[in-house]
Every structure is written in structure tokens, then in C-alpha cells.
Design an enzyme around this catalytic site. Structure first.
Site, PDB file in Angstrom:
ATOM      1  N   PRO A  11       0.787  -1.236   0.000  1.00 36.80           N
ATOM      2  CA  PRO A  11       0.000   0.000   0.000  1.00 36.80           C
ATOM      3  C   PRO A  11       0.817   1.283   0.000  1.00 36.80           C
ATOM      4  CG  PRO A  11      -0.921  -1.566   1.532  1.00 36.80           C
ATOM      5  CD  PRO A  11       0.334  -2.188   1.002  1.00 36.80           C
ATOM      6  N   ASN A  12       0.349   2.195  -0.824  1.00 37.32           N
ATOM      7  CA  ASN A  12       0.851   3.574  -0.908  1.00 37.32           C
ATOM      8  C   ASN A  12       2.207   3.713  -1.591  1.00 37.32           C
ATOM      9  OD1 ASN A  12      -1.416   4.833   0.377  1.00 37.32           O
ATOM     10  ND2 ASN A  12      -0.704   3.928   2.282  1.00 37.32           N
ATOM     11  N   ARG A  19       5.575  12.432  -2.644  1.00 34.92           N
ATOM     12  CA  ARG A  19       5.480  12.974  -1.283  1.00 34.92           C
ATOM     13  C   ARG A  19       6.562  12.378  -0.398  1.00 34.92           C
ATOM     14  NH1 ARG A  19      -1.030  12.499  -0.855  1.00 34.92           N
ATOM     15  NH2 ARG A  19      -1.159  12.931  -3.078  1.00 34.92           N
ATOM     16  N   TYR A  24      11.378   8.688   1.923  1.00 33.34           N
ATOM     17  CA  TYR A  24      11.345   7.575   0.966  1.00 33.34           C
ATOM     18  C   TYR A  24      12.149   7.822  -0.307  1.00 33.34           C
ATOM     19  CZ  TYR A  24       7.622   6.005   4.062  1.00 33.34           C
ATOM     20  OH  TYR A  24       6.917   5.602   5.166  1.00 33.34           O
ATOM     21  N   ASN A  75       8.302  -5.504  -0.467  1.00 34.36           N
ATOM     22  CA  ASN A  75       8.150  -4.379   0.450  1.00 34.36           C
ATOM     23  C   ASN A  75       6.646  -4.269   0.673  1.00 34.36           C
ATOM     24  OD1 ASN A  75       7.915  -2.028   1.858  1.00 34.36           O
ATOM     25  ND2 ASN A  75       9.138  -0.777   0.453  1.00 34.36           N
ATOM     26  N   ALA A  78       2.989  -0.645   4.900  1.00 39.02           N
ATOM     27  CA  ALA A  78       2.477  -0.700   6.273  1.00 39.02           C
ATOM     28  C   ALA A  78       1.952  -2.085   6.646  1.00 39.02           C
ATOM     29  CB  ALA A  78       1.385   0.351   6.453  1.00 39.02           C
ATOM     30  N   GLU A  99      12.962  -9.447   2.141  1.00 39.16           N
ATOM     31  CA  GLU A  99      12.166  -8.296   2.569  1.00 39.16           C
ATOM     32  C   GLU A  99      12.976  -7.017   2.354  1.00 39.16           C
ATOM     33  OE1 GLU A  99      11.202  -8.580   6.710  1.00 39.16           O
ATOM     34  OE2 GLU A  99       9.954  -6.779   6.687  1.00 39.16           O
ATOM     35  N   HIS A 101      12.877  -2.607   2.719  1.00 40.44           N
ATOM     36  CA  HIS A 101      12.246  -1.341   3.104  1.00 40.44           C
ATOM     37  C   HIS A 101      13.141  -0.195   2.674  1.00 40.44           C
ATOM     38  CE1 HIS A 101       9.158  -3.368   5.296  1.00 40.44           C
ATOM     39  NE2 HIS A 101      10.100  -4.140   5.820  1.00 40.44           N
ATOM     40  N   ARG A 108      12.616   4.368  13.234  1.00 39.64           N
ATOM     41  CA  ARG A 108      11.363   5.115  13.159  1.00 39.64           C
ATOM     42  C   ARG A 108      10.466   4.781  14.363  1.00 39.64           C
ATOM     43  NH1 ARG A 108       9.005   4.944   7.307  1.00 39.64           N
ATOM     44  NH2 ARG A 108       7.869   6.723   8.196  1.00 39.64           N
TER      45      ARG A 108
HETATM   46  O1  CA2 Z   1      10.391   2.064   4.383  1.00 38.71           O
HETATM   47  C1  CA2 Z   1       9.584   1.366   3.748  1.00 38.71           C
HETATM   48  O2  CA2 Z   1       9.830   0.919   2.644  1.00 38.71           O
HETATM   49  C2  CA2 Z   1       8.201   1.095   4.339  1.00 38.71           C
HETATM   50  O3  CA2 Z   1       7.829  -0.231   3.998  1.00 38.71           O
HETATM   51  C3  CA2 Z   1       7.272   2.093   3.699  1.00 38.71           C
HETATM   52  C4  CA2 Z   1       5.848   2.051   4.257  1.00 38.71           C
HETATM   53  C5  CA2 Z   1       5.876   2.139   5.786  1.00 38.71           C
HETATM   54  O4  CA2 Z   1       4.568   1.995   6.303  1.00 38.71           O
HETATM   55  C6  CA2 Z   1       6.777   1.080   6.389  1.00 38.71           C
HETATM   56  O5  CA2 Z   1       6.794   1.247   7.784  1.00 38.71           O
HETATM   57  C7  CA2 Z   1       8.183   1.208   5.851  1.00 38.71           C
HETATM   58  C8  CA2 Z   1       5.028   3.217   3.720  1.00 38.71           C
HETATM   59  C9  CA2 Z   1       4.891   3.212   2.240  1.00 38.71           C
HETATM   60  C10 CA2 Z   1       4.215   4.482   1.835  1.00 38.71           C
HETATM   61  O6  CA2 Z   1       4.996   5.098   0.851  1.00 38.71           O
HETATM   62  C11 CA2 Z   1       4.781   6.419   0.591  1.00 38.71           C
HETATM   63  C12 CA2 Z   1       5.599   6.980  -0.351  1.00 38.71           C
HETATM   64  C13 CA2 Z   1       5.469   8.304  -0.665  1.00 38.71           C
HETATM   65  C14 CA2 Z   1       4.520   9.067  -0.040  1.00 38.71           C
HETATM   66  C15 CA2 Z   1       3.699   8.518   0.907  1.00 38.71           C
HETATM   67  C16 CA2 Z   1       3.827   7.181   1.218  1.00 38.71           C
END
Ligand code: CA2
Length: 145
Positions: A11-12, A19, A24, A75, A78, A99, A101, A108
């Protein structure tokens, strides 16, 4: 024969590059896909790159990987911190899994420190940004020898 790697993004992650670049990075998911595809070709691997915001769809992809892929790079976004369903699917298929990230989840918030994926993965690459996906290809190549 060319081995096939399923790359799953949760997701996302489709929002990458639009953003929160301070967390990221500035690269889009398409940029990552292109770099992975190029690297994989040089190592005689093929990449099947996907993203979904839907947990059940990811579970279906993992189940199908048993027949169609030699390794999984995931990846789970969340869902990493919540999804027993994804963990169970990975344990059920027995396809070697790496895995990834982008951010260092251990630097974090506390709720990100636990991963349901880790217990079903060979290992985790966390905190290296988009390069982590390329590192995962090297790990997969080594594992599949
Ligand atoms: O660090 C990572 O790759 C995560 O898997 C990213 C997830 C987060 O919930 C994990 O704790 C760590 C979030 C992905 C959302 O990605 C976005 C990218 C740009 C803008 C907003 C969200």
C-alpha cells in the site's frame, strides 16, 4: 534457464516520488522498476514487478508465486507491521523471500519495529532507499545459484 523474481510492493508505494522524499527518496516506483529490470537482465534473471493497495490481492500473488516464480522480493509497506495473512501466505508457499524497506524501520516509530514478514523471509534490507531493491536482486541471485 532464466529464473523469475516476483517483486511485490504494498500500500501507498505507488505514491513514491510524489510525497515525503525526505523519508522515501525522490525516485518513483517506475524508476525502481526500470532499474531492477535492467540489473536483472544483466544477471540472467527476470523481474515481475507489481504494486497493490489491497492485502488480499498480495496474498493471491504470493500463492501464485509457488508455480510461477523462483523468489519473491517484497516491500509490504504498512502491511509489514499488521498482516498475519501475508506472513501465512509466505510460509505456505515456501518460495525464498527477501524483505525490503526504503527507510530504516528500526530508526522510526516503535510500531514499525516489528515485521510479520521477517519470520518468513531469508533476510531484510532496510534503510538504503531505492538501492535496497537492487541489493535484493544480488541477494536473490546468490540464493538461487
Ligand atoms: O520504508 C519502507 O519501505 C516502508 O515499507 C514504507 C511504508 C511504511 O509503512 C513502512 O513502515 C516502511 C510506507 C509506504 C508508503 O509510501 C509512501 C511513499 C510516498 C509518499 C507517501 C507514502
Amino acid at each position: 534457464m532464466t529464473k523469475s523474481i516476483l517483486v511485490i510492493n504494498g500500500p501507498n508505494l505507488n505514491l513514491l516520488g510524489t510525497r515525503e522524499p525526505e523519508i522515501y527518496g525522490a525516485e518513483t516506483l517506475d524508476d525502481i522498476k526500470d532499474k531492477m529490470t535492467e540489473k536483472a537482465e544483466g544477471l540472467d534473471l527476470s523481474i515481475d514487478f507489481r504494486q497493490s493497495n489491497v492485502e488480499g490481492e498480495i496474498v493471491n500473488w504470493i500463492q501464485e508465486a509457488r508455480e510461477n516464480h523462483d523468489a519473491i522480493i517484497i516491500n509490504a509497506g504498512a502491511l509489514t507491521h499488521t498482516s498475519v495473512a501475508i506472513m501465512d501466505a509466505l510460509l505456505a508457499v515456501d518460495t525464498p523471500t527477501i524483505e525490503v524497506h526504503l527507510s530504516n524501520i528500526f530508526k522510526r516509530e516503535e510500531f514499525r519495529h516489528h515485521s510479520y514478514i521477517s519470520g518468513a523471509a531469508i533476510g531484510m534490507i532496510t534503510g538504503f532507499g531505492a538501492i535496497g531493491y537492487l541489493m535484493a536482486i544480488d541477494a536473490a541471485k546468490n540464493m538461487l545459484k
